[in-house]
Design an enzyme around this catalytic site. Structure first.
Site, PDB file in Angstrom:
ATOM      1  N   GLU A   2       0.892   1.677  -1.736  1.00 54.51           N
ATOM      2  CA  GLU A   2      -0.629   1.703  -1.561  1.00 54.51           C
ATOM      3  C   GLU A   2      -0.644   1.810  -0.281  1.00 54.51           C
ATOM      4  OE1 GLU A   2      -3.773   0.648  -0.068  1.00 54.51           O
ATOM      5  OE2 GLU A   2      -3.045  -1.313  -0.916  1.00 54.51           O
ATOM      6  N   ASP A  38       1.317  -2.958  -3.248  1.00 54.62           N
ATOM      7  CA  ASP A  38       0.122  -3.339  -3.005  1.00 54.62           C
ATOM      8  C   ASP A  38      -0.027  -3.866  -1.394  1.00 54.62           C
ATOM      9  OD1 ASP A  38      -2.782  -3.311  -3.344  1.00 54.62           O
ATOM     10  OD2 ASP A  38      -2.938  -5.424  -3.645  1.00 54.62           O
ATOM     11  N   ASP A  94      -9.657  -0.373  -8.798  1.00 52.40           N
ATOM     12  CA  ASP A  94     -10.630  -1.060  -7.979  1.00 52.40           C
ATOM     13  C   ASP A  94     -12.053  -0.328  -7.603  1.00 52.40           C
ATOM     14  OD1 ASP A  94      -9.389  -3.657  -7.434  1.00 52.40           O
ATOM     15  OD2 ASP A  94      -8.236  -3.027  -5.751  1.00 52.40           O
TER      16      ASP A  94
END
Length: 496
Positions: free
Chosen positions: A345, A298, A398
């Site tokens: 990501e 992330d 998300d």
């Protein structure tokens, strides 16, 4: 290219079916693996696995530890089979739903049962269980000692942030730690027990998935929470003051259409970490790869450069870009641990230096059709333009679901989507799934919500909101033979 052409599903463990109000590592997880096998899927992706906090909205991205497992995921039925809980204690709590998680009810119920199981283990554990427990404590001593003492101290100090603890404990004075380690020995033992149970159940699930040809895809948040055993137990890894308070915190700078974000996570002392061959990170990744086969990184941008905001400032604009560890970090990790099975990501701050770092190590980036401009020719988030070294997602934890996203598109974008995908939108979730599966992306991923064609009511998380997230659950009936067969056919047709 580090990956073969393949596909899979995202479903976090809290969303799994179980009788106790939240998904766990038991029968519901194995049934999902069976569903993946029937659908010919080779990947199961999920959120971080660490212990969550009600005060932080139960977010898996704000955890008390980057090493420990979430006690809420422990399968109580396994503890019943071991003789540590009775049938009556395994009766589901009142006020829970098979469709969503009531964290307050479930948290209280599970903590009560886990403490009961620990008391019985402490009194009557079998020789095999005691031997396994001691082997786990010895093997994981590098993190379990600090984590279990941290959690015991947190209870002792009424849940306060560790930076508000007495100075001697906050700054880890040896005499103070020895005193509390003895005084809180039972509480420390309880947290060690829960982590041992989690680890045993996880390893059993990992083997079950492996036997079914399913690889587990974890999630690695680059930053850890301030209120965590990670920062308290290893302050040298972070940019802290002499009093162990954060000197700078994480966030992102303002854009033309927003004022930026102040996340508040402490930032790493990359220079000191580099001097020690990134020892804290090596330990973190070694633990993670005991649990998963692949992991998504992330906020990959933070390894290239990161936004540092003075801790005393509430304004993200007061921050500055600072150089991250860049290639040296990944070269060190590769030398220590071998191959780097990472997804990057790379959404948001995409620039030449970040792309160069990503591509140097051949990490596939992320492509999500919900970010596409359907009326712009060659747009990078249109599935027909995904590069090979990418992970294509129909949606993420998300974003909205595909159905919710499509409903909210303006007329022009919707018409362009219809034209590009050759569809009228009547089966939009499968249209997007097929487009992503048919793309050049080496990995294709969808969510259980998109597979079932669910709308925004099934959205898992809405960034920037503190309540109402991480609650959605799937029922066993959703693991439908016809749905699995349809996905299997798409997978076979697109050679994944």
């Amino acid at each position: 290219m580090r990956f073969q052409r393949q596909s899979g599903l995202f479903l976090h463990h809290t969303s799994l079916p179980s009788p106790h109000g939240v998904g766990d590592l038991g029968a519901g997880a194995r049934r999902f693996v069976d569903f993946l096998e029937r659908a010919d899927q080779s990947l199961w992706q999920f959120c971080p696995l660490g212990p969550t906090s009600a005060e932080l909205g139960n977010s898996p991205y704000q955890s008390f530890s980057a090493f420990a497992g979430n006690p809420l995921l422990v399968d109580l039925r396994d503890l019943g089979e071991r003789g540590y809980l009775t049938d009556g204690e395994l009766e589901p709590p009142g006020g829970v739903s098979e469709h969503s998680v009531n964290y307050e009810t479930v948290g209280s119920f599970k903590r009560d049962r886990l403490r009961t199981a620990f008391e019985r283990f402490d009194e009557d554990a079998t020789g095999a269980d005691r031997e396994s427990f001691e082997a786990f404590r010895e093997r994981e001593a590098g993190w379990i000692d600090g984590y279990s003492l941290f959690m015991a101290l947190k209870s002792h100090f009424d849940g306060r942030l560790w930076t508000e603890w007495p100075d001697a404990v906050k700054t880890r004075q040896p005499d103070a730690l020895d005193k509390y380690r003895e005084e809180l020995a039972d509480e420390v033992g309880y947290h060690e027990f829960v982590q041992w149970v989690f680890d045993e159940q996880w390893q059993a699930l990992y083997e079950y998935a492996s036997d079914a040809g399913v690889k587990l895809v974890g999630d690695l948040p680059i930053y850890v929470a301030l209120d965590s055993a990670d920062v308290w137990a290893a302050p040298e890894a972070f940019q802290l003051t002499e009093e162990n308070d954060p000197a700078v915190v994480a966030g992102v700078p303002p854009n033309p259409d927003d004022s930026g974000q102040r996340w508040g996570n402490p930032l790493y002392d990359w220079d000191r970490l580099a001097e020690n061959d990134y020892d804290w990170w090596i330990d973190r990744l070694e633990r993670l790869f005991e649990l998963v086969d692949i992991t998504r990184i992330d906020h990959f941008k933070g390894f290239d450069e990161y936004w540092a905001i003075p801790a005393e400032s509430d304004d993200p604009a007061d921050g500055e870009w600072r150089q991250g560890p860049e290639a040296d970090f990944f070269e060190t990790v590769e030398a220590e641990l071998g191959d780097l099975p990472f997804f990057a990501e790379d959404l948001g701050f995409i620039d030449e230096s970040m792309i160069s770092l990503r591509d140097r190590f051949e990490f596939p980036g992320m492509r999500v059709p919900q970010y596409a401009d359907w009326c712009e020719g060659g747009h990078m988030y249109q599935p027909m333009h995904f590069p090979e070294n990418a992970v294509g997602y129909t949606s993420t934890h998300d974003t909205d679901t595909v159905v919710g996203y499509y409903r909210d598109l303006d007329d022009r974008q919707r018409d362009c989507l219809h034209y590009n995908l050759g569809t009228d939108g009547s089966d939009i979730n499968w249209d997007i799934i097929e487009a992503v599966w048919n793309s050049n992306a080496v990995v294709a991923m969808t969510t259980m919500q998109d597979l079932l064609g669910l709308d925004s009511d099934a959205r898992f998380n809405l960034p920037g909101t503190a309540t109402g997230n991480w609650q959605w659950r799937v029922t066993e009936a959703a693991f439908d033979e016809d749905v699995a067969e349809r996905l299997r056919q798409v997978t076979d047709r697109t050679i994944r």
